[in-house]
Design a protein around this motif. Structure first.
Motif, PDB file in Angstrom:
ATOM      1  N   LEU A 418       0.850  -1.182   0.000  1.00 40.84           N
ATOM      2  CA  LEU A 418       0.000   0.000   0.000  1.00 40.84           C
ATOM      3  C   LEU A 418       0.893   1.242   0.000  1.00 40.84           C
ATOM      4  CD1 LEU A 418      -3.047   0.588   0.094  1.00 40.84           C
ATOM      5  CD2 LEU A 418      -2.847   0.868   2.557  1.00 40.84           C
ATOM      6  N   PRO A 419       0.891   2.029  -1.086  1.00 42.23           N
ATOM      7  CA  PRO A 419       1.753   3.218  -1.160  1.00 42.23           C
ATOM      8  C   PRO A 419       1.453   4.198  -0.039  1.00 42.23           C
ATOM      9  CG  PRO A 419       0.782   2.709  -3.311  1.00 42.23           C
ATOM     10  CD  PRO A 419       0.083   1.847  -2.305  1.00 42.23           C
ATOM     11  N   GLY A 420       2.506   4.806   0.488  1.00 41.00           N
ATOM     12  CA  GLY A 420       2.335   5.846   1.497  1.00 41.00           C
ATOM     13  C   GLY A 420       2.414   5.373   2.927  1.00 41.00           C
ATOM     14  N   ILE A 421       2.575   4.057   3.158  1.00 43.50           N
ATOM     15  CA  ILE A 421       2.681   3.562   4.528  1.00 43.50           C
ATOM     16  C   ILE A 421       4.023   2.856   4.710  1.00 43.50           C
ATOM     17  CG2 ILE A 421       0.185   3.254   4.593  1.00 43.50           C
ATOM     18  CD1 ILE A 421       0.601   0.263   4.571  1.00 43.50           C
ATOM     19  N   THR A 422       4.444   2.721   5.972  1.00 41.39           N
ATOM     20  CA  THR A 422       5.699   2.037   6.301  1.00 41.39           C
ATOM     21  C   THR A 422       5.384   0.610   6.716  1.00 41.39           C
ATOM     22  OG1 THR A 422       6.690   4.117   7.039  1.00 41.39           O
ATOM     23  CG2 THR A 422       7.741   2.070   7.762  1.00 41.39           C
ATOM     24  N   GLN A 423       5.907  -0.368   5.974  1.00 41.77           N
ATOM     25  CA  GLN A 423       5.640  -1.780   6.240  1.00 41.77           C
ATOM     26  C   GLN A 423       6.933  -2.470   6.671  1.00 41.77           C
ATOM     27  OE1 GLN A 423       3.607  -2.007   2.186  1.00 41.77           O
ATOM     28  NE2 GLN A 423       2.370  -3.463   3.338  1.00 41.77           N
ATOM     29  N   VAL A 424       6.855  -3.211   7.764  1.00 40.98           N
ATOM     30  CA  VAL A 424       8.029  -3.863   8.337  1.00 40.98           C
ATOM     31  C   VAL A 424       7.784  -5.367   8.401  1.00 40.98           C
ATOM     32  CG1 VAL A 424       9.583  -4.016  10.316  1.00 40.98           C
ATOM     33  CG2 VAL A 424       8.580  -1.802   9.681  1.00 40.98           C
ATOM     34  N   GLN A 425       8.735  -6.139   7.907  1.00 37.97           N
ATOM     35  CA  GLN A 425       8.644  -7.593   7.925  1.00 37.97           C
ATOM     36  C   GLN A 425       9.218  -8.146   9.237  1.00 37.97           C
ATOM     37  OE1 GLN A 425       7.624 -10.148   5.543  1.00 37.97           O
ATOM     38  NE2 GLN A 425       7.987 -11.367   7.369  1.00 37.97           N
ATOM     39  N   VAL A 426       8.473  -9.048   9.867  1.00 31.09           N
ATOM     40  CA  VAL A 426       8.959  -9.713  11.075  1.00 31.09           C
ATOM     41  C   VAL A 426      10.066 -10.692  10.707  1.00 31.09           C
ATOM     42  CG1 VAL A 426       8.348 -11.350  12.891  1.00 31.09           C
ATOM     43  CG2 VAL A 426       6.800  -9.464  12.341  1.00 31.09           C
ATOM     44  N   ILE A 427      11.214 -10.592  11.406  1.00 31.28           N
ATOM     45  CA  ILE A 427      12.337 -11.529  11.212  1.00 31.28           C
ATOM     46  C   ILE A 427      12.734 -12.020  12.601  1.00 31.28           C
ATOM     47  CG2 ILE A 427      14.594 -11.900  10.160  1.00 31.28           C
ATOM     48  CD1 ILE A 427      14.162  -9.355   8.533  1.00 31.28           C
ATOM     49  N   ARG A 428      12.138 -13.103  13.035  1.00 30.34           N
ATOM     50  CA  ARG A 428      12.350 -13.585  14.404  1.00 30.34           C
ATOM     51  C   ARG A 428      13.790 -14.021  14.636  1.00 30.34           C
ATOM     52  NH1 ARG A 428       7.206 -15.089  13.031  1.00 30.34           N
ATOM     53  NH2 ARG A 428       5.554 -14.399  14.477  1.00 30.34           N
ATOM     54  N   GLU A 429      14.450 -14.540  13.604  1.00 29.30           N
ATOM     55  CA  GLU A 429      15.837 -14.997  13.761  1.00 29.30           C
ATOM     56  C   GLU A 429      16.769 -13.862  14.167  1.00 29.30           C
ATOM     57  OE1 GLU A 429      14.037 -15.336  11.035  1.00 29.30           O
ATOM     58  OE2 GLU A 429      13.455 -17.451  11.105  1.00 29.30           O
ATOM     59  N   LYS A 430      16.396 -12.629  13.823  1.00 28.53           N
ATOM     60  CA  LYS A 430      17.230 -11.475  14.153  1.00 28.53           C
ATOM     61  C   LYS A 430      16.649 -10.657  15.308  1.00 28.53           C
ATOM     62  CE  LYS A 430      19.132 -11.051   9.478  1.00 28.53           C
ATOM     63  NZ  LYS A 430      19.392 -10.154   8.343  1.00 28.53           N
ATOM     64  N   GLY A 431      15.655 -11.228  15.985  1.00 31.50           N
ATOM     65  CA  GLY A 431      15.076 -10.543  17.134  1.00 31.50           C
ATOM     66  C   GLY A 431      14.011  -9.527  16.798  1.00 31.50           C
ATOM     67  N   MET A 432      13.599  -9.482  15.518  1.00 33.14           N
ATOM     68  CA  MET A 432      12.553  -8.537  15.121  1.00 33.14           C
ATOM     69  C   MET A 432      11.199  -9.249  15.157  1.00 33.14           C
ATOM     70  SD  MET A 432      14.136  -6.256  12.001  1.00 33.14           S
ATOM     71  CE  MET A 432      12.552  -5.464  11.747  1.00 33.14           C
ATOM     72  N   ASP A 433      10.627  -9.349  16.370  1.00 33.65           N
ATOM     73  CA  ASP A 433       9.292  -9.914  16.475  1.00 33.65           C
ATOM     74  C   ASP A 433       8.282  -8.774  16.565  1.00 33.65           C
ATOM     75  OD1 ASP A 433       9.805 -10.864  19.961  1.00 33.65           O
ATOM     76  OD2 ASP A 433       9.742  -8.920  18.985  1.00 33.65           O
ATOM     77  N   PHE A 434       6.991  -9.116  16.697  1.00 35.08           N
ATOM     78  CA  PHE A 434       5.960  -8.084  16.710  1.00 35.08           C
ATOM     79  C   PHE A 434       6.158  -7.095  17.847  1.00 35.08           C
ATOM     80  CE2 PHE A 434       3.285  -9.158  13.291  1.00 35.08           C
ATOM     81  CZ  PHE A 434       3.177 -10.538  13.191  1.00 35.08           C
ATOM     82  N   ALA A 435       6.493  -7.591  19.030  1.00 34.54           N
ATOM     83  CA  ALA A 435       6.623  -6.720  20.197  1.00 34.54           C
ATOM     84  C   ALA A 435       7.764  -5.723  20.036  1.00 34.54           C
ATOM     85  CB  ALA A 435       6.816  -7.559  21.457  1.00 34.54           C
TER      86      ALA A 435
END
Length: 679
Positions: A418-435
């Motif tokens: 969706l243009p105009g929004i910031t989207q972030v992919q969860v990468i649990r292996e690198k510690g990027m979970d939802f929280a």
């Protein structure tokens, strides 16, 4: 002796020298009076609109075809005298649209025709030997700029212009008809090109009968182990397994399925597609010997470890189909007879976003839109996997998406762009979970936050804290209905006061197959069938209910041979899906129930009393409106706990209160409406 004035009637019919003969005719016919005619003439000169349309607007009545025809004849005569050129009436003189189109394509571009209000009509012989002229119809033949532009083009080809005058209405009508034909031709050409491209892709894909892989199973296992060689597409493009895998992906995209299941069995390999929420076989069973090679091929395309066969793996395949990028989310799972591969197709270009497209009930649509415009709070969307929650959430985001709103999303995976929004992919292996992503969002000055899924206490608490501190937070839960979301958050360890203080509302949803509008069968359900779904035979007997015209494989083949197969659903009886919703608004009473730790059943009962339409009730509305069938209601909603009890409560008991005639349930001793004892 002074002359007596004309009688009143004769004065009304008197002609005026400053009106045209047609204007005087309208006055004499009683269509308009002198004052109205004067107003009409002033408006015509000011706006350039035809006198007839101005008079019709002024009087509120349509002129007769005879009067309109007379006006046009008179108007063309005036134009002919005014400009000193011949005129054309397309209603009398035929215009060759093919010749006009050829002249527009080769001589006078359509942009020039629009700019100067001109139309090249035909080629004619000139006065000189070998001389050619082109007849050009002009709304304003005295337009010098138009004459200069046309002569500049004609001079290069030694062509002269022959001007004629045409009315503005005829010019617009002919141009609109021409453009409409051009658009249709372009659409037809595009469709033919797409069909040719699809046919070419199909020719490149292998036929199942060509899968001659030999009899040596050891060679196949060895090929699977060494299948890294297949990474070179140019060298291995003729390999039968590669062609088979390509055909599976291609067929899935052509048929618009949502999931592909590659399932090793004891004696063969099964390939099934999930289409409109229902699994169905895509091919006849394939030879068992190709299982290792097919699994390895899918894992290579998804960049998975082909040597790892004892642990589940996740990957992604990206392909281009009809000019658009399509992602396949791939999961491999070791099973008894080999690795099962499941691919989820993520094709956001084929999905239309919009709450008004998804929600058919106007009351629920208005409530959800009002909730989505709140500056802060928590919005929960619940339902099983594959029920359309992400589409609903992104439809909400699409309505909030504007330059003045900062929207951030945390997803696994990112399903829509969706243009105009910031989207972030969860990468649990690198510690990027939802929280952790949520905590980072809080330092990014967000207005709206989307959390792809809330599964644990940490994510839930972080999302609720964000909702309590001035942000609108949208997230999903896996529950059967809207009231069940409260119990789910409670199980995660979220305190009731945090839930009640942050929650705006809960939207539960399902997806039902949409009955094919081309071949659906209308019928009148029996009283027993209506009663089974809690409907009244007396109140709902006049409603037309539809059945799906689902054919067996043999019937499909016969219908195809006879030319009677439905072109829309191809004998399946259903085409596409429709959303079913249940919306619970967090009212003051429900907030009090949450704080007191009330049960889900009690919360649901109060929500229904406050006007909540349950999933079952919504789905029955869709049946009455012709969107789906009773069979789909039973398949989708009867699997939910509590819905059978809801049906039983809706069914007629035959017991009524002797005082107020209200309907009573067998277990009631007193009438809850007038507090009178039954006995």
């Amino acid at each position: 002796m002074t002359q007596s004035p004309l009688p009143k009637r004769k004065r009304a019919l008197a002609v005026r020298n400053d009106f045209s003969p047609f204007g005087n005719k309208l006055i004499q016919s009683g269509v308009v009076d002198h004052q109205q005619m004067e107003k009409a003439l002033v408006e015509t000169r000011r706006s350039g609109r035809p006198l007839t349309s101005v008079i019709e607007e002024l009087t509120g009545k349509a002129l007769s075809p005879e009067l309109v025809r007379q006006y046009k004849k008179h108007h063309l005569f005036e134009l002919k005298i005014l400009y000193g050129v011949d005129s054309i009436d397309p209603e009398i003189q035929d215009i060759d649209s093919s010749q006009m189109g050829e002249l527009i394509n080769t001589l006078i571009p359509i942009e020039l025709c629009r700019r100067h209000k001109i139309l090249p009509l035909r080629r004619v012989e000139g006065e000189g030997e070998g001389e050619q002229e082109v007849v050009v119809a002009m709304v304003d033949p005295d337009n010098l700029a138009a004459q200069d532009d046309i002569n500049r083009l004609f001079r290069l080809q030694n062509i002269k212009m022959q001007r004629i005058v045409i009315t503005d209405e005829d010019y617009r009508r002919i141009l609109d008809e021409y453009l409409e034909v051009q658009v249709q031709q372009q659409a037809d050409e595009k469709e033919q090109a797409e069909q040719a491209a699809e046919a070419d892709e199909m020719r490149k894909a292998v036929e199942l009968d060509d899968l001659d892989l030999g009899d040596d199973e050891d060679d196949l296992n060895e090929a699977a182990d060494e299948s890294a060689d297949l990474m070179n597409e140019n060298q291995a493009s003729s390999a039968p397994v590669i062609k088979l895998v390509n055909k599976i992906l291609l067929k899935a995209l052509q048929e618009g399925v949502s999931d592909i299941h590659i399932e090793p069995q004891e004696k063969d390999l099964r390939v099934r597609f999930r289409k409109d929420g229902v699994l169905q076989y895509a091919f006849d069973p394939l030879p068992k010997k190709i299982i290792p090679a097919v699994s390895a091929r899918f894992k290579i395309m998804a960049e998975l470890d082909i040597a790892e066969r004892r642990m589940p793996q996740d990957g992604r395949i990206r392909r281009v189909f009809k000019g658009r990028k399509v992602d396949f989310r791939v999961n491999s799972l070791p099973s008894r007879f080999g690795e099962k591969i499941v691919l989820r197709i993520l094709d956001n270009s084929s999905t239309q976003l919009g709450l008004d497209i998804l929600i058919t009930n106007p009351d629920i649509l208005a409530q959800v839109r009002e909730m989505a415009q709140r500056p802060f709070g928590l919005i929960l969307v619940t339902g099983p996997t594959g029920s359309g929650k992400s589409t609903t959430l992104y439809s909400i985001l699409a309505e909030r998406n504007n330059p003045g709103v900062n929207i951030s999303t945390a997803e696994d995976p990112i399903e829509y762009s969706l243009p105009g929004i910031t989207q972030v992919q969860v990468i649990r292996e690198k510690g990027m979970d939802f929280a952790s992503i949520l905590r980072a969002f809080m330092r990014q000055d967000p207005d709206v936050i989307l959390v792809g899924e809330t599964r644990d206490k940490e994510t839930a608490k972080t999302a609720i804290e964000a909702a309590l501190t001035g942000h609108l937070v949208l997230t999903t839960l896996h529950t059967n209905d809207a009231p069940g979301a409260i119990a789910r958050l409670d199980e995660m360890g979220v305190e009731p006061f945090m839930i009640s203080g942050s929650l705006l509302g809960v939207l539960a949803q399902r997806l039902m197959r949409r009955v094919c509008s081309e071949c659906r069968i209308p019928y009148q359900p029996s009283a027993d069938e209506l009663g089974r779904f809690g409907l009244s035979a007396s109140q709902d007997s006049e409603i037309t209910i539809y059945k799906a015209n689902t054919l067996s494989n043999d019937q499909i083949q016969e219908a195809r041979a006879n030319g009677t197969l439905c072109p829309k659903c191809s004998g399946g009886g259903y085409k596409g899906r429709v959303d079913v919703y249940e919306f619970m608004h967090n009212s003051e009473e429900i907030e009090a129930l949450i704080n007191s730790g009330a049960t889900t059943d009690l919360i649901k009962e109060v929500a229904v009393q406050e006007g909540m339409l349950s999933i079952l009730a919504y789905s029955l509305e869709l049946v009455k409106e012709g969107y789906t069938t009773f069979e789909e209601v039973e398949r989708v909603t009867f699997t939910d706990s509590g819905l059978e009890a809801e049906l039983k409560a809706k069914r007629k008991t035959g017991l009524t209160c002797s005082n107020c005639s209200a309907e009573l349930k067998p277990e009631w001793v007193d009438c809850p409406y007038c507090m009178t004892a039954r006995f």
